[in-house]
Write an enzyme that holds these catalytic residues in place. Structure first.
Site, mmCIF file in Angstrom:
data_model
loop_
_atom_site.group_PDB
_atom_site.id
_atom_site.type_symbol
_atom_site.label_atom_id
_atom_site.label_comp_id
_atom_site.label_asym_id
_atom_site.label_seq_id
_atom_site.Cartn_x
_atom_site.Cartn_y
_atom_site.Cartn_z
ATOM 1 N N TYR A 117 77.676 -123.351 -44.740
ATOM 2 C CA TYR A 117 78.264 -121.846 -44.274
ATOM 3 C C TYR A 117 77.910 -120.787 -45.165
ATOM 4 C CZ TYR A 117 80.433 -118.741 -40.959
ATOM 5 O OH TYR A 117 80.439 -117.865 -39.991
ATOM 6 N N ARG A 170 75.554 -109.561 -34.309
ATOM 7 C CA ARG A 170 76.083 -108.955 -35.748
ATOM 8 C C ARG A 170 76.490 -110.341 -36.475
ATOM 9 N NH1 ARG A 170 81.578 -108.419 -38.003
ATOM 10 N NH2 ARG A 170 80.782 -110.637 -38.257
ATOM 11 N N LYS A 188 79.804 -123.162 -37.793
ATOM 12 C CA LYS A 188 81.136 -123.171 -37.787
ATOM 13 C C LYS A 188 81.810 -124.327 -37.203
ATOM 14 C CE LYS A 188 82.833 -118.723 -38.713
ATOM 15 N NZ LYS A 188 83.726 -118.124 -38.949
ATOM 16 N N GLU A 260 82.147 -115.453 -31.625
ATOM 17 C CA GLU A 260 81.611 -115.264 -33.181
ATOM 18 C C GLU A 260 80.749 -114.510 -33.265
ATOM 19 O OE1 GLU A 260 83.286 -117.627 -35.415
ATOM 20 O OE2 GLU A 260 82.317 -115.997 -36.954
ATOM 21 N N ASP A 261 80.643 -113.323 -34.297
ATOM 22 C CA ASP A 261 79.792 -112.467 -34.544
ATOM 23 C C ASP A 261 79.107 -111.601 -33.428
ATOM 24 O OD1 ASP A 261 80.212 -113.215 -37.190
ATOM 25 O OD2 ASP A 261 78.244 -114.246 -37.487
ATOM 26 N N ASP A 283 87.123 -114.858 -33.885
ATOM 27 C CA ASP A 283 87.319 -115.393 -35.302
ATOM 28 C C ASP A 283 87.317 -114.187 -36.049
ATOM 29 O OD1 ASP A 283 88.046 -117.214 -37.540
ATOM 30 O OD2 ASP A 283 85.975 -117.061 -37.911
ATOM 31 N N ASP A 284 86.233 -113.133 -35.777
ATOM 32 C CA ASP A 284 85.882 -112.217 -36.741
ATOM 33 C C ASP A 284 87.134 -111.169 -36.840
ATOM 34 O OD1 ASP A 284 83.108 -113.108 -37.053
ATOM 35 O OD2 ASP A 284 83.125 -112.361 -35.104
ATOM 36 N N ASN A 423 81.603 -108.901 -47.388
ATOM 37 C CA ASN A 423 80.496 -110.178 -47.700
ATOM 38 C C ASN A 423 79.236 -109.796 -47.393
ATOM 39 O OD1 ASN A 423 82.459 -112.319 -48.005
ATOM 40 N ND2 ASN A 423 82.824 -112.351 -45.708
HETATM 41 P P1 NAD Z 1 82.293 -103.840 -38.687
HETATM 42 O O1 NAD Z 1 81.059 -103.408 -38.440
HETATM 43 O O2 NAD Z 1 83.455 -104.151 -37.274
HETATM 44 O O3 NAD Z 1 83.210 -102.551 -39.206
HETATM 45 C C1 NAD Z 1 82.765 -101.992 -40.521
HETATM 46 C C2 NAD Z 1 83.621 -100.726 -40.607
HETATM 47 O O4 NAD Z 1 83.262 -99.924 -42.000
HETATM 48 C C3 NAD Z 1 83.492 -99.608 -39.484
HETATM 49 O O5 NAD Z 1 84.812 -99.240 -39.295
HETATM 50 C C4 NAD Z 1 82.790 -98.508 -40.387
HETATM 51 O O6 NAD Z 1 83.120 -97.195 -39.766
HETATM 52 C C5 NAD Z 1 83.227 -98.786 -41.815
HETATM 53 N N1 NAD Z 1 82.287 -98.122 -42.821
HETATM 54 C C6 NAD Z 1 81.119 -98.009 -42.829
HETATM 55 N N2 NAD Z 1 80.570 -97.043 -43.695
HETATM 56 C C7 NAD Z 1 81.664 -96.666 -44.350
HETATM 57 C C8 NAD Z 1 82.137 -95.901 -45.452
HETATM 58 N N3 NAD Z 1 81.109 -95.372 -46.087
HETATM 59 N N4 NAD Z 1 83.293 -95.581 -45.732
HETATM 60 C C9 NAD Z 1 84.430 -96.235 -45.219
HETATM 61 N N5 NAD Z 1 84.135 -96.811 -43.973
HETATM 62 C C10 NAD Z 1 82.966 -97.219 -43.676
HETATM 63 O O7 NAD Z 1 82.451 -105.016 -39.558
HETATM 64 P P2 NAD Z 1 83.625 -106.286 -39.853
HETATM 65 O O8 NAD Z 1 83.408 -107.141 -38.867
HETATM 66 O O9 NAD Z 1 85.085 -105.399 -39.796
HETATM 67 O O10 NAD Z 1 83.377 -106.688 -41.167
HETATM 68 C C11 NAD Z 1 83.115 -105.773 -42.421
HETATM 69 C C12 NAD Z 1 83.199 -106.482 -43.658
HETATM 70 O O11 NAD Z 1 84.197 -107.529 -43.898
HETATM 71 C C13 NAD Z 1 81.840 -107.309 -43.553
HETATM 72 O O12 NAD Z 1 81.263 -106.845 -44.915
HETATM 73 C C14 NAD Z 1 82.337 -108.657 -43.642
HETATM 74 O O13 NAD Z 1 81.372 -109.795 -44.298
HETATM 75 C C15 NAD Z 1 83.616 -108.679 -44.165
HETATM 76 N N6 NAD Z 1 84.666 -109.682 -43.559
HETATM 77 C C16 NAD Z 1 85.124 -110.563 -44.374
HETATM 78 C C17 NAD Z 1 86.055 -111.559 -43.989
HETATM 79 C C18 NAD Z 1 86.500 -112.264 -44.943
HETATM 80 O O14 NAD Z 1 86.584 -112.304 -45.960
HETATM 81 N N7 NAD Z 1 87.319 -113.725 -44.470
HETATM 82 C C19 NAD Z 1 86.252 -111.903 -42.797
HETATM 83 C C20 NAD Z 1 85.533 -110.995 -41.863
HETATM 84 C C21 NAD Z 1 84.642 -109.998 -42.249
#
Ligand code: NAD
Length: 586
Positions: A117, A170, A188, A260-261, A283-284, A423
């Site tokens: 993963y 995504r 997954k 997912e994604d 899941d996201d 991530n």
């Molecule tokens: P997403 O694309 O849905 O959301 C990204 C957000 O970031 C958007 O709201 C965007 O407007 C904002 N953004 C972009 N540039 C920015 C900036 N300069 N300043 C402030 N905000 C800004 O993505 P997501 O699914 O919400 O995932 C976001 C991150 O979280 C990814 O890196 C993902 O890997 C991580 N994540 C971690 C876990 C975990 O640790 N368990 C789980 C899910 C997602």
């Protein structure tokens, strides 16, 4: 021996259980046995099995136990030159000998999870055209509309309990990978089995290929997906409607469908469209929410406070932020605070700055978190003004938690909560070392990607928590499928978060850990599954009746064992309760 049918693999193969052992009755012979990953034991077939199954002579004449096979795999694994090679190697074992594959993964889940993963699976998805050996899972395209139930008939397993589906738009933080995204549902579901014990035959990975907007892939001669732009609008929605309906008709309304994604634009609306219709979750959004809230609940034991005592500021307002924020609000409500008051304690900064009432670019999901407040463009300004007790980074902006921001957090909080969840590691808002050093060890840290322990000059060592979704979805999946729940509610995710936080010991907390050690994940998942089942019965979502008195016994009886089953080849006609015998009688 008294046999109970536990699974019918096909017209030719059935699994029967007697006490602790599972016996396989199969009509397959010769290469059909050794080339079938569910049945193949490699050199672990006994002489009697080899003779009776017609494979004597098709294998070298030695006999290995599974333990020796494991050592052989590990030795091979060690000489692989990089993680992608290791991924391909492990997937090859999954294609040849499924029990051995899961024996390897469960022998050291901490070691193998980053390979099957994140982060390696991301690389594998990018290189899917090169690493593609054998198809795994079901590929359904936009052009298959009207025929999805026929495609599902082609899948050899009949008793599917969990489907994991993506449209590849995504993939992790890597964007649109089209059909190459299939690596995600495959990975997954491998974790459903390795971490949750859901039998692999009951899991189905699905790619919904609607095209890709990734120009590189459209030009890639090795690309395995549809070579056109993404189809959107009504045709896309029709595909999703037909797919979810066909899955529920074929495998039952209690068949779990994990999204997912999917891109932001589809993830939220598909979740709200299907969550009360089918047994489904994203899941996201929801899995991430539960793992982050579990981390916060564990942190509250350090800060000795309630959730509603906190002011939480998000950097990012996408799928992860919205899911986490909604579940935090739910946890605060459970403590007795009114919903409006809960929402007021949660703030978000997105790419346009602080989300405030009347601002441009406010989506339906962001509205509840837009409060009366002057507009601010910078995260640091918002931190100084709002004085949050917790900051949560989910915008994939590396280094967004600057030295100044961490120092500000440490100046007005005894124990500032700093979660750098983006991530992969290169996208993290700050490192574990920065957090612990700049807060003199007072900071409570969790990350999305793993960080090594940090030792401060005064000798104290901290073990950063990794908010890995794998702590949540396998346990939730196990519980939901065990009690045949009709829906997966937010209450289920909050219950899972609470159960996970409860498993963190005082010793873990003292070392800075907000999650139990990853190598205890099988037992963690069982505990979560039992709590999920209790919640499902309380909410009248479970359809397994009568309600089992001993839920843990139910869960344990359903979990997959990596021990090889014994073949019974000399006792045709098959046992009386064989489904084949019964269907012949009909
Ligand atoms: P997403 O694309 O849905 O959301 C990204 C957000 O970031 C958007 O709201 C965007 O407007 C904002 N953004 C972009 N540039 C920015 C900036 N300069 N300043 C402030 N905000 C800004 O993505 P997501 O699914 O919400 O995932 C976001 C991150 O979280 C990814 O890196 C993902 O890997 C991580 N994540 C971690 C876990 C975990 O640790 N368990 C789980 C899910 C997602």
């Amino acid at each position: 021996m008294a046999h109970g049918l536990v699974r019918k693999e096909s017209v030719e193969t059935e699994m029967h259980k007697s006490e602790d052992k599972t016996f396989v009755y199969t009509k397959k012979r010769g290469y059909d046995v050794t080339r079938y990953p569910h049945l193949n034991k490699g050199l672990a077939f006994s002489l009697q099995e080899r003779l009776q199954l017609g494979i004597h002579g098709l294998l070298p004449p030695c006999f290995f136990s599974q333990e020796v096979q494991l050592l052989q795999v590990l030795k091979n694994y060690e000489i692989k030159k990089d993680d992608l090679d290791r991924y391909v190697f492990l997937m090859g074992i999954q294609d040849r000998n499924e029990k051995l594959f899961y024996r390897v993964l469960t022998s050291d889940i901490d070691r193998f999870m980053p390979i099957i993963y994140t982060p390696t699976v991301g690389l594998a998805c990018q290189q899917y055209g090169l690493t593609f050996r054998r198809p795994r899972g079901l590929f359904i395209t936009i052009h298959d509309r009207g025929h999805i139930s026929t495609l599902l008939q082609s899948w050899p397993e009949k008793d599917i309990r969990a489907v994991c589906v993506t449209d590849g738009e995504r993939i992790l933080g890597l964007g649109d990978l089209g059909c190459y995204g299939m690596g995600i549902p495959v990975g997954k579901l491998a974790l459903y089995t390795a971490c949750g014990g859901v039998p692999p035959q009951q899991c189905l990975p699905v790619m919904l290929d609607v095209g890709t907007d990734n120009e590189g892939l459209l030009k890639d001669p090795l690309y395995i997906g549809l070579r056109h732009k993404r189809v959107r609008g009504q045709a896309y929605d029709d595909l999703l409607d037909e797919f979810t309906k066909a899955v529920s008709e074929r495998y039952g309304m209690d068949c779990l469908i994990q999204f997912e994604d999917f891109a932001n634009v589809n993830a939220f609306r598909l979740l709200s469209k299907y969550r009360n219709k089918y047994c489904t979750f994203n899941d996201d959004i929801q899995g991430t929410a539960a793992v982050a809230v579990a981390g916060l609940l564990a942190a509250l034991r350090i800060t000795k406070s309630k959730m509603c005592d906190h002011t939480i500021l998000f950097q990012g307002a996408g799928e992860a932020a919205m899911g986490i924020a909604d579940l935090i609000a739910m946890a605060m409500q459970k403590e007795g605070l009114a919903k409006e008051a809960c929402l007021k304690k949660i703030w978000m900064v997105d790419s346009k700055g602080l989300i405030v009432k009347g601002r441009d670019h406010l989506t339906h999901e962001k509205e509840p978190f837009a409060h009366e407040h002057p507009q601010m463009n910078k995260l640091e300004e918002a931190v100084l003004d709002l004085k949050p007790t917790a900051i949560i980074g989910v915008a994939a902006v590396p280094g967004a938690f600057s030295e100044q921001i961490i120092r500000h957090m440490a100046s007005f909080n005894k124990h500032p909560i700093i979660f750098a969840l983006s991530n992969p590691t290169s996208k993290a808002e700050c490192t574990a070392e920065q957090c612990y050093t700049l807060t003199e060890g007072r900071g409570i840290f969790a990350s999305g990607s793993p960080f090594d322990p940090v030792t401060l000059p005064d000798g104290r060592t901290f073990h950063p928590g990794q908010g890995n979704n794998a702590y949540i979805f396998p346990g939730v999946g196990l519980g939901v499928t065990a009690c045949h729940a009709r829906h997966v509610t937010d209450e289920i995710f909050l219950t899972a978060a609470e159960a996970l936080a409860h498993l963190v010991t005082e010793k873990d907390l003292a070392e800075g850990r907000l999650y139990p050690p990853l190598n205890t994940i099988r037992e963690v998942s069982i505990t979560l599954a039992v709590k999920v089942i209790e919640c499902a019965y309380n909410q009248k979502l479970a359809t397994l009746l009568p309600e089992p008195a001993d839920k843990e016994a139910l869960v344990r009886s359903l979990t997959y064992s990596t021990d090889y089953d014994e073949f019974v080849v000399d006792s045709y006609p098959w046992p009386e309760n064989s489904m084949s015998v019964q269907s012949c009688k009909l």
